[in-house]
Design an enzyme around this catalytic site. Sequence first.
Site, PDB file in Angstrom:
ATOM      1  N   CYS A  36      -7.440   0.840  13.285  1.00 53.99           N
ATOM      2  CA  CYS A  36      -8.830   0.378  13.188  1.00 53.99           C
ATOM      3  C   CYS A  36      -9.416   0.037  14.541  1.00 53.99           C
ATOM      4  O   CYS A  36     -10.607   0.145  14.769  1.00 53.99           O
ATOM      5  CB  CYS A  36      -8.921  -0.854  12.310  1.00 53.99           C
ATOM      6  SG  CYS A  36      -7.587  -1.005  11.155  1.00 53.99           S
TER       7      CYS A  36
ATOM      8  N   SER B 288       0.839  -1.196   0.000  1.00 53.12           N
ATOM      9  CA  SER B 288       0.000   0.000   0.000  1.00 53.12           C
ATOM     10  C   SER B 288       0.875   1.248   0.000  1.00 53.12           C
ATOM     11  O   SER B 288       1.830   1.339   0.772  1.00 53.12           O
ATOM     12  CB  SER B 288      -0.895  -0.018   1.240  1.00 53.12           C
ATOM     13  OG  SER B 288      -1.759   1.098   1.226  1.00 53.12           O
ATOM     14  N   ALA B 289       0.529   2.222  -0.847  1.00 50.75           N
ATOM     15  CA  ALA B 289       1.379   3.408  -1.007  1.00 50.75           C
ATOM     16  C   ALA B 289       1.481   4.233   0.280  1.00 50.75           C
ATOM     17  O   ALA B 289       2.547   4.755   0.602  1.00 50.75           O
ATOM     18  CB  ALA B 289       0.845   4.286  -2.137  1.00 50.75           C
ATOM     19  N   HIS B 290       0.358   4.330   1.023  1.00 49.87           N
ATOM     20  CA  HIS B 290       0.377   5.280   2.138  1.00 49.87           C
ATOM     21  C   HIS B 290       1.160   4.789   3.349  1.00 49.87           C
ATOM     22  O   HIS B 290       1.323   5.522   4.322  1.00 49.87           O
ATOM     23  CB  HIS B 290      -1.048   5.707   2.521  1.00 49.87           C
ATOM     24  CG  HIS B 290      -1.834   4.728   3.331  1.00 49.87           C
ATOM     25  ND1 HIS B 290      -1.922   4.815   4.699  1.00 49.87           N
ATOM     26  CD2 HIS B 290      -2.573   3.658   2.975  1.00 49.87           C
ATOM     27  CE1 HIS B 290      -2.702   3.833   5.150  1.00 49.87           C
ATOM     28  NE2 HIS B 290      -3.110   3.120   4.129  1.00 49.87           N
TER      29      HIS B 290
HETATM   30  C1  PLP Z   1      -2.346  -0.663   6.579  1.00 47.64           C
HETATM   31  C2  PLP Z   1      -2.386  -2.124   6.427  1.00 47.64           C
HETATM   32  C3  PLP Z   1      -3.358  -2.742   5.639  1.00 47.64           C
HETATM   33  C4  PLP Z   1      -4.458  -1.960   4.958  1.00 47.64           C
HETATM   34  O1  PLP Z   1      -3.966  -1.125   3.951  1.00 47.64           O
HETATM   35  P1  PLP Z   1      -4.891  -0.023   3.273  1.00 47.64           P
HETATM   36  O2  PLP Z   1      -4.114   0.387   2.059  1.00 47.64           O
HETATM   37  O3  PLP Z   1      -5.009   1.081   4.263  1.00 47.64           O
HETATM   38  O4  PLP Z   1      -6.187  -0.646   2.935  1.00 47.64           O
HETATM   39  C5  PLP Z   1      -3.308  -4.104   5.523  1.00 47.64           C
HETATM   40  N1  PLP Z   1      -2.370  -4.836   6.138  1.00 47.64           N
HETATM   41  C6  PLP Z   1      -1.406  -4.286   6.896  1.00 47.64           C
HETATM   42  C7  PLP Z   1      -0.386  -5.149   7.528  1.00 47.64           C
HETATM   43  C8  PLP Z   1      -1.392  -2.912   7.064  1.00 47.64           C
HETATM   44  O5  PLP Z   1      -0.452  -2.371   7.836  1.00 47.64           O
END
Ligand code: PLP
Length: 397
Positions: free
Chosen positions: A329, A202-204
């Site tokens: 979350c 995930s980019a963020h």
């Molecule tokens: C943040 C995270 C996700 C979810 O990623 P999103 O791009 O926010 O949906 C899934 N798995 C792990 C281990 C993460 O840290």
Amino acid sequence: MLQLPVYLDNNATTAVDPRVLEVMLPYFTTQYGNAASRSHSFGWVAEEAVDYAREQVAGLIGAVKQEIVFTSGATEAINLAIKGVYETYVASGNHIITCVTEHKAVIDTVKHLEKKGAQVTWLPVDADGLISPAALEAAITPKTILIAIMYANNETGVIQPVKEIGNIAKKHNVIFFCDATQAVGKIPVNVLGDNIDLLTLSAHKMYGPKGVGALYVRRRDPRVRLAAQIDGGGHERGMRSGTLNVPAIAGLGKACELCAREMPEEAIRLRRLRDKLEQGLLQLEASKLNGSVSHRLPQTTNISLNYLEGQTLIMQFAKQIALSSGSACTSASMEPSYVLKAMGLDDTLGRNALRMGVGRFTTEEEIDFVITTITNAVIEMRKISPQWEAFKSGVTQ
Ligand SMILES: *Cc1c(COP(=O)(O)O)cnc(C)c1O
């Protein structure tokens, strides 16, 4: 001058690197074409940007660009991986093996399939947060179609024995999906070396924008087939329809390129800051480091403080330091973390856990401030904690 609050929640999300933002901007304004438009230069320019980003993403994890599917983030990629495998392979078996400390996106997706008839083995973790590869192998049956184990945990930074898991999966011809969202960009990840068949990022979490991610889908040895979860124009080789988010994808690509180039030095710098923070806070009495010391990310630490009765530690300095006690979350509910519970922590230690992730923009000055601020907060809270009083008198008796 120190800018407050100090941000130490880099495992929840990161700031966009200015170099990433710069690459994104033209695709909002002048280069706004649809990457699927084949009949004019706007489309060609957009498609070129997507293609380049695909190479940058693939390059960071040892894949080829044809194996990258862009999604709206890791959660969507996780849904596509797990449901996509299940729907495709359920005729040959309905058994999934996963772990109790996975991210909620994995846990809830697997639970969804469990309701639909999947048989699930939920592997436990030890006090260090690690699964047992032997227990994993013993759980495999002729009906096992998927092993879903994360690379690095988002709360503790604990790194699972991924290579070993990959080897076991390969030996038994089971597809191995790895949620590597916290690992990619922080430590070297290689889908070939680790025998990973499906991987999410995930980019963020790596200084790119929110709302974009990718799923790696192995193309050969074995070729993994996935049932699409979003139908439409057949984008992303039919696996994920929908007009591509070109600026975000260009940003994800740049974020991957920067991580690939700067990871070795960045990991050393962040490890030093993390260790300083950790050692500073572990000076406090009745403090405990959560998770394996040797198998974890260089920039994460998770520390519990005991004897802070009836109060929530992080709220004492929430205006000065941004961090959380669990994943983003679950922290809203102030429930103790299920990850720490699974590692054997009681509710008190779970509730007073500090999950801290240093990042690219963290400074040494900030770390010094955080150590002092948290130390003082704990000392103040303990002055009015009956539990602390009892503990101290027990100690001195
Ligand atoms: C943040 C995270 C996700 C979810 O990623 P999103 O791009 O926010 O949906 C899934 N798995 C792990 C281990 C993460 O840290």
